[in-house]
Scaffold this active site. Structure first.
Site, PDB file in Angstrom:
ATOM      1  N   LYS A   6     -30.953   8.425  15.226  1.00 19.98           N
ATOM      2  CA  LYS A   6     -32.346   8.044  15.515  1.00 19.98           C
ATOM      3  C   LYS A   6     -32.394   7.148  16.752  1.00 19.98           C
ATOM      4  O   LYS A   6     -33.248   7.296  17.601  1.00 19.98           O
ATOM      5  CB  LYS A   6     -32.987   7.290  14.341  1.00 19.98           C
ATOM      6  CG  LYS A   6     -33.381   8.074  13.125  1.00 19.98           C
ATOM      7  CD  LYS A   6     -34.590   8.969  13.286  1.00 19.98           C
ATOM      8  CE  LYS A   6     -34.161  10.366  13.625  1.00 19.98           C
ATOM      9  NZ  LYS A   6     -33.895  11.262  12.547  1.00 19.98           N
ATOM     10  N   CYS A  63     -40.258  25.593  22.742  1.00 19.23           N
ATOM     11  CA  CYS A  63     -41.423  26.238  23.356  1.00 19.23           C
ATOM     12  C   CYS A  63     -42.471  26.519  22.284  1.00 19.23           C
ATOM     13  O   CYS A  63     -42.155  26.985  21.191  1.00 19.23           O
ATOM     14  CB  CYS A  63     -41.109  27.527  24.077  1.00 19.23           C
ATOM     15  SG  CYS A  63     -39.953  27.342  25.435  1.00 19.23           S
TER      16      CYS A  63
HETATM   17  C1  F6R Z   1     -33.200  14.553  14.703  1.00 22.92           C
HETATM   18  C2  F6R Z   1     -33.709  15.897  14.508  1.00 22.92           C
HETATM   19  C3  F6R Z   1     -32.791  17.028  14.713  1.00 22.92           C
HETATM   20  C4  F6R Z   1     -33.011  18.118  13.661  1.00 22.92           C
HETATM   21  C5  F6R Z   1     -32.134  19.334  13.975  1.00 22.92           C
HETATM   22  C6  F6R Z   1     -32.268  20.415  12.940  1.00 22.92           C
HETATM   23  O1  F6R Z   1     -34.167  13.587  14.481  1.00 22.92           O
HETATM   24  O2  F6R Z   1     -34.863  16.086  14.209  1.00 22.92           O
HETATM   25  O3  F6R Z   1     -31.467  16.598  14.721  1.00 22.92           O
HETATM   26  O4  F6R Z   1     -32.721  17.595  12.404  1.00 22.92           O
HETATM   27  O5  F6R Z   1     -32.477  19.848  15.235  1.00 22.92           O
HETATM   28  O6  F6R Z   1     -33.560  20.914  12.877  1.00 22.92           O
HETATM   29  P1  F6R Z   1     -34.035  21.791  11.650  1.00 22.92           P
HETATM   30  O7  F6R Z   1     -34.027  20.923  10.445  1.00 22.92           O
HETATM   31  O8  F6R Z   1     -35.418  22.249  12.027  1.00 22.92           O
HETATM   32  O9  F6R Z   1     -33.072  22.934  11.522  1.00 22.92           O
END
Ligand code: F6R
Length: 624
Positions: free
Chosen positions: A496, A2
């Site tokens: 990915k 959000c």
């Molecule tokens: C995949 C992706 C997610 C984030 C995960 C952690 O492409 O972007 O798997 O890596 O949600 O997010 P952060 O790094 O913000 O804690």
């Protein structure tokens, strides 16, 4: 998870709040795109429009129903990633109270919404949505209508904030006080933007970066009141507190596509800069330094065990940290998905270092893992891309990645920056504990500094990889294999592809194949194999060459990522993607890049026309 925005224009500003609000929502949309909505507040009136689906649906609806009714100088808006209630028009924010006078937007989860809902219903109010958020609108209207806070938006909003449990950022406005927005936060983000022509609120700075670079962070359990020309910060009891002013160092171009057809593609090309900027300034006068180091070298010497906690791509970067730290520092490292960490009661004490890796610094699972670790006495080191976010604030030491804003939901440049940062952490530990000589540390650092130039070379593979993906077409599945540091790369490649192309994909350690997954191999199944450097550990290389032969013999189409000059793999590769030579441990910083191109194009082949916003996902996941 959000995105919320708020704005009040100053007396001299001629901009329409509606336009500023919609522009802010467009920049915030990457945080959630199940629905979008906006409320413009003017004297005695609240005009709301909200619509399920992407922001474009809301914009179209406003164009059709007319813009003239949105006359006020203040607005609040929301882009939703649904938690409570389906992503439909009714559940979209903003939510308006039963009397049509109070309006709110909310990010997070109100955990005690059930008793609050029952209380509101008992007062004769009928709730219209399935959300937890709607209660906040009615509570505000009730508090404003009668009792000790009657007729006072600030006092009414604070009284509501004191009653909410869970993690939330809420923006409150009222038709009878159109010159004021009150907002409060607990465990989810809220930033104030201080502009010359108005005041802004946003889940992050992307919402107002086009208008001002002056921003203010709020502490936990703090609220802010913005008016046309100022702001005041306080706790939920109304006691004045200090916000933390800072100047935003991202420029507007970083939050725009700059000629690329998607943010993801632009961000793939920003990876040399992301890695270069992350490395910059961390090797000074022959020493590796972190950003905010509230841990002394002595503290680091006492560490007996390291845990890395993270989610998704950040978790894959953490897997690489394990290889580097164990090799360089000879300390045992456990890596754990953050959402599992605290539930299995890990053994933590003062001698444990928990490295929390998070792009957003907001991920609820990682934040809760950090809190659990701290409660058990462990020290926490955060690797994070977002200045002032919650995870680095609660950590004992911080290393910021300098990837800039990552708008594409699938992580690319933030992931590579995390890998580089994790390696800096490994070198800092090796330095503090004396497990590497200073000249060895310098050599490795210099090798890291050569990586951005090598990534530039890998980026030249773009057209080759896109052609290969186009030739593969809308495939139903794909496998990824790697050994050693190639294994996390295989996992990242598969992730990915899943999130972008919506197809099944899996990453395996190449040696594990014959223990089961080899049964999946059939004619023409595309299998990506990440091959370690032949200059590095010979044994790793020769084993994987054998693995490629095994799958090729069973009909797979082998897509091989290998170092330039690696002639041993050539005969067994249907497609060979060559990357520059580099030390074994650093290779993931190169071998990941072709997989990003591959997933982007296969996604297009499979019908995903908006790779920046894959279905069901959101950029920052602030719920557990
Ligand atoms: C995949 C992706 C997610 C984030 C995960 C952690 O492409 O972007 O798997 O890596 O949600 O997010 P952060 O790094 O913000 O804690």
């Amino acid at each position: 998870m959000c995105g919320i925005v708020g704005y009040i224009g100053s007396a001299r500003s001629s901009a329409k709040a509606l336009d500023i609000g919609l522009e802010a929502l467009a920049r915030m949309e990457y945080r959630g795109y199940d629905s979008a909505g906006i409320a413009v507040i003017s004297d005695g009136d609240i005009e709301v429009e909200k619509k399920a689906g992407k922001l474009a649906n809301l914009q179209q609806q406003i164009a059709e129903t007319g813009r003239d009714r949105f006359n006020g100088k203040a607005c609040i808006g929301h882009t939703r990633w649904a938690t409570h209630g389906r992503p439909n028009d009714v559940n979209a924010h903003p939510h308006v109270s039963f009397d049509g006078k109070a309006v709110i937007v909310h990010n997070g989860i109100i955990e005690n919404f059930a008793p609050l809902r029952a209380e509101i219903e008992a007062a004769g109010v009928e709730l219209t949505s399935e959300t937890d958020s709607e209660v906040a609108a009615h509570l505000l209207a009730l508090a404003y209508a009668a009792g000790p806070t009657a007729g006072d938006l600030e006092a009414s909003a604070l009284s509501v904030l004191r009653r909410l449990e869970g993690a939330f950022t809420v923006l409150f406005a009222h038709a009878d006080e159109p010159g004021k927005i009150v907002a409060g936060r607990r465990s989810t983000p809220l930033i104030v933007g201080v502009g010359e022509d108005g005041m802004f609120l946003g889940s992050d700075v992307a919402g107002f970066i086009a208008h001002t670079r002056e921003a203010v962070e709020l502490d936990e359990n703090n609220a802010v009141v913005i008016t046309a020309d100022g702001y005041r910060v306080m706790d939920f009891d109304g006691t004045p507190t200090e916000g933390r002013p800072f100047t935003i160092d991202w420029d507007l171009a970083a939050a725009e596509k700059g000629g690329f057809d998607s943010f993801m593609m632009k961000e793939i090309f920003e990876q040399p800069a992301a890695v270069r900027d992350t490395l910059a300034g961390h090797y000074v006068d022959g020493r590796v330094v972190l950003d905010e180091q509230r841990l002394s070298d002595d503290d680091l010497r006492q560490v007996e065990k390291v845990f890395v906690v993270a989610c998704g791509s950040a978790y894959h970067s953490g897997l690489l940290a394990k290889y580097a730290i164990e090799h360089w520092v000879r300390l045992p490292v456990e890596i754990e998905v953050a959402s599992e960490f605290r539930y299995r009661d890990p053994v933590l004490d003062r001698q444990t270092l928990v490295v929390a890796v998070s792009q957003s610094g907001e991920t609820a699972d990682t934040l809760e893992a950090v809190r659990h670790a701290k409660k058990q006495g462990a020290r926490v080191l955060a690797v994070c891309n977002t200045n002032g976010s919650q995870i680095p604030r609660e950590a004992d030491a911080v290393l910021y990645t300098h990837a800039g804003p990552e708008i594409g939901v699938a992580s690319t440049k933030a992931f590579l920056a995390q890998v580089a940062a994790n390696y800096i952490v490994g070198l800092a530990l090796a330095q503090a504990r004396g497990t590497k000589f200073s000249d060895e540390i310098e050599t490795t650092y210099r090798q890291l500094e050569e990586i951005p130039g090598k990534i530039e070379k890998v980026l030249e593979l773009k057209d080759t990889v896109l052609e290969l993906a186009a030739e593969l077409g809308p495939i139903p599945t794909m496998l990824f294999l790697g050994r050693h540091v190639g294994y996390p790369v295989a996992l990242e490649g598969a992730l990915k592809l899943k999130e972008l192309a919506y197809i099944h994909a899996e990453g395996f350690p190449a040696g594990e194949l014959k223990h089961g997954p080899i049964a999946l191999i059939e004619d023409d199944l595309p299998v990506v194999v990440v091959v370690p450097s032949p200059q590095g550990r010979e044994i790793l290389h020769s084993k994987i060459v054998t693995n490629i032969q095994e799958i090729r013999a069973r009909g797979a189409r082998t897509i091989v990522i290998a170092e330039e000059g690696d002639e041993a793999v050539r005969p067994f590769a249907n497609d060979l993607l060559e990357i520059p030579q580099c030390p074994t441990l650093l290779q993931p910083l190169l071998s990941t890049v072709p997989l990003q191109f591959l997933s982007a194009e296969i996604a297009r082949q499979c019908g995903n026309t908006d790779i920046d916003k894959p279905r069901n996902l959101a950029k920052s996941v602030t719920v557990e």
